[in-house]
Design a protein around this motif. Structure first.
Motif, mmCIF file in Angstrom:
data_model
loop_
_atom_site.group_PDB
_atom_site.id
_atom_site.type_symbol
_atom_site.label_atom_id
_atom_site.label_comp_id
_atom_site.label_asym_id
_atom_site.label_seq_id
_atom_site.Cartn_x
_atom_site.Cartn_y
_atom_site.Cartn_z
ATOM 1 N N ASP A 13 1.024 -1.175 0.032
ATOM 2 C CA ASP A 13 0.015 -0.036 0.029
ATOM 3 C C ASP A 13 0.837 1.349 -0.201
ATOM 4 O O ASP A 13 1.825 1.323 0.825
ATOM 5 N N PRO A 14 0.898 2.262 -0.937
ATOM 6 C CA PRO A 14 1.637 3.361 -1.008
ATOM 7 C C PRO A 14 1.611 4.130 0.159
ATOM 8 O O PRO A 14 2.798 4.761 0.686
ATOM 9 N N ALA A 15 0.803 4.268 0.754
ATOM 10 C CA ALA A 15 0.548 5.217 2.070
ATOM 11 C C ALA A 15 1.460 4.593 3.193
ATOM 12 O O ALA A 15 2.301 5.222 3.868
ATOM 13 N N GLU A 16 1.270 3.342 3.098
ATOM 14 C CA GLU A 16 1.998 2.484 4.129
ATOM 15 C C GLU A 16 3.361 2.531 4.043
ATOM 16 O O GLU A 16 4.459 2.789 4.855
ATOM 17 N N LEU A 17 3.855 2.261 2.753
ATOM 18 C CA LEU A 17 5.077 2.209 2.138
ATOM 19 C C LEU A 17 5.793 3.657 2.549
ATOM 20 O O LEU A 17 7.194 3.554 3.133
ATOM 21 N N ALA A 18 5.264 4.588 2.410
ATOM 22 C CA ALA A 18 5.588 5.987 2.620
ATOM 23 C C ALA A 18 6.005 6.195 4.247
ATOM 24 O O ALA A 18 7.070 6.622 4.552
ATOM 25 N N ARG A 19 5.066 5.685 4.844
ATOM 26 C CA ARG A 19 5.093 5.723 6.343
ATOM 27 C C ARG A 19 6.389 4.948 6.812
ATOM 28 O O ARG A 19 7.146 5.292 7.652
ATOM 29 N N ARG A 20 6.444 3.586 6.438
ATOM 30 C CA ARG A 20 7.828 2.899 6.676
ATOM 31 C C ARG A 20 8.856 3.375 6.160
ATOM 32 O O ARG A 20 10.033 3.506 6.990
ATOM 33 N N ALA A 21 9.085 4.112 4.938
ATOM 34 C CA ALA A 21 10.319 4.808 4.654
ATOM 35 C C ALA A 21 10.677 6.115 5.340
ATOM 36 O O ALA A 21 11.918 6.076 5.959
ATOM 37 N N LEU A 22 9.740 6.731 5.894
ATOM 38 C CA LEU A 22 10.039 7.911 6.596
ATOM 39 C C LEU A 22 10.273 7.462 8.050
ATOM 40 O O LEU A 22 11.343 8.160 8.921
ATOM 41 N N ASP A 23 9.629 6.300 8.565
ATOM 42 C CA ASP A 23 10.140 5.935 9.852
ATOM 43 C C ASP A 23 11.629 5.489 9.979
ATOM 44 O O ASP A 23 12.326 5.779 10.710
ATOM 45 N N GLY A 24 12.013 4.961 8.777
ATOM 46 C CA GLY A 24 13.391 4.456 8.632
ATOM 47 C C GLY A 24 14.376 5.616 8.488
ATOM 48 O O GLY A 24 15.537 5.593 9.249
#
Ligand code: NAP
Length: 246
Positions: free
Chosen positions: A197-208
């Protein structure tokens, strides 16, 4: 890196993953320069919209001048339709390298001094698992992503001295309209349970990024990276047992 109060510039924010990066950054309290080739298509209230074509040196330089406070650069934009090397259109093969490799490089060269002036900051390059394999039907795109991985590793070393974190986001499939169109056009059945899911992926990337990570992988990417140590026949995505990838 604290994203609350950071100043981010994201490429390709008029659709797909780039749009979700900008939304999530705004939610986290960052100032956002939302860039696109066609700024009139950007729908991101609260963001500052800039026109940037990453393959156009003048527009890249103008963005660096217009956004001197950037401390997070997200290189998301890419042309993903290069096609196959043999029998594919040579202009399209050049175009994928022009965006993922030379376009990302142009952005990094333009913004490296900006990041240095702002304390170092961070760069996130959006790669793909196909950087570590190939995919019949879009072999030139896979190779452009491999080149972008090499670029990412190189600039990480070169920019360490100015304290810039250089991070690679390496996702498998992302549920964007471009992927859906590609699947429809090629008659491929997408493995729905493996789509990010692109929203979830963006969140994961920003957490990283916030945690200082240099590589952010999903499950497909972990598998693809592991296969690099195996027999080369496994480097073809179809041979590796998946139904599709971009
Ligand atoms: N979707 C996937 O399954 C998948 C999987 C792994 C990795 N990725 C990577 O994730 C990133 C985003 O993919 P996506 O699916 O969100 O793509 P997308 O929906 O096709 O969006 C691509 C974005 O890049 C922009 N763009 C293309 N060339 C550009 C240029 N020269 N200058 C500025 N902007 C340009 C497009 O603008 P226009 O609207 O003007 O064309 C669009 O905003 C890409 O780097 C892609 O390689 C995608």
């Amino acid at each position: 890196m604290d994203l609350n109060g950071a100043t981010a510039l994201v490429t390709g924010t008029n659709r797909g993953l780039g749009h979700h990066f900008a939304v999530e950054l705004l939610k986290r309290g960052a100032k956002v320069y939302a860039t696109a080739r066609r700024p009139e298509l950007v729908d991101l209230p609260g963001a500052e919209v800039l026109r940037v074509d990453i393959t156009d040196q003048e527009s890249v330089a103008a963005a660096a001048a217009a956004a001197p406070d950037v401390d997070l650069l997200i290189n998301n934009a890419a042309f993903t339709g290069g096609g196959n090397f043999i029998g594919g259109d040579l202009d399209s093969i050049r175009a994928v390298m022009d965006s993922s490799y030379y376009g990302t490089l142009a952005m990094i060269r333009a913004f490296a001094p900006v990041l240095a002036r702002n304390g170092g900051g961070a760069i996130l390059n959006v790669l793909s698992t196909v950087a570590w394999m190939t995919v019949d039907g879009n072999t030139s795109y896979a190779a452009a992503k491999s080149a972008q991985w090499g670029l990412t590793n190189g600039v990480r070393v070169e920019l360490a001295g100015q304290n810039t974190l250089v991070c690679a986001l390496v996702p498998g499939l992302i549920d964007t309209e471009t992927l859906r169109e590609y699947a429809r056009g090629s008659g491929i059945v997408l493995p729905e349970q493996r789509l990010n899911d692109p929203a979830e992926l963006a969140r994961r990337a920003l957490d990283g990024i916030a945690a200082g990570e240099i590589e952010i992988l999903d499950e497909s990417a972990v598998e693809a990276k592991a296969r690099l140590a195996g027999p080369p026949a496994q480097f073809d995505l179809s041979a590796a047992g998946a139904s599709a990838a971009r």
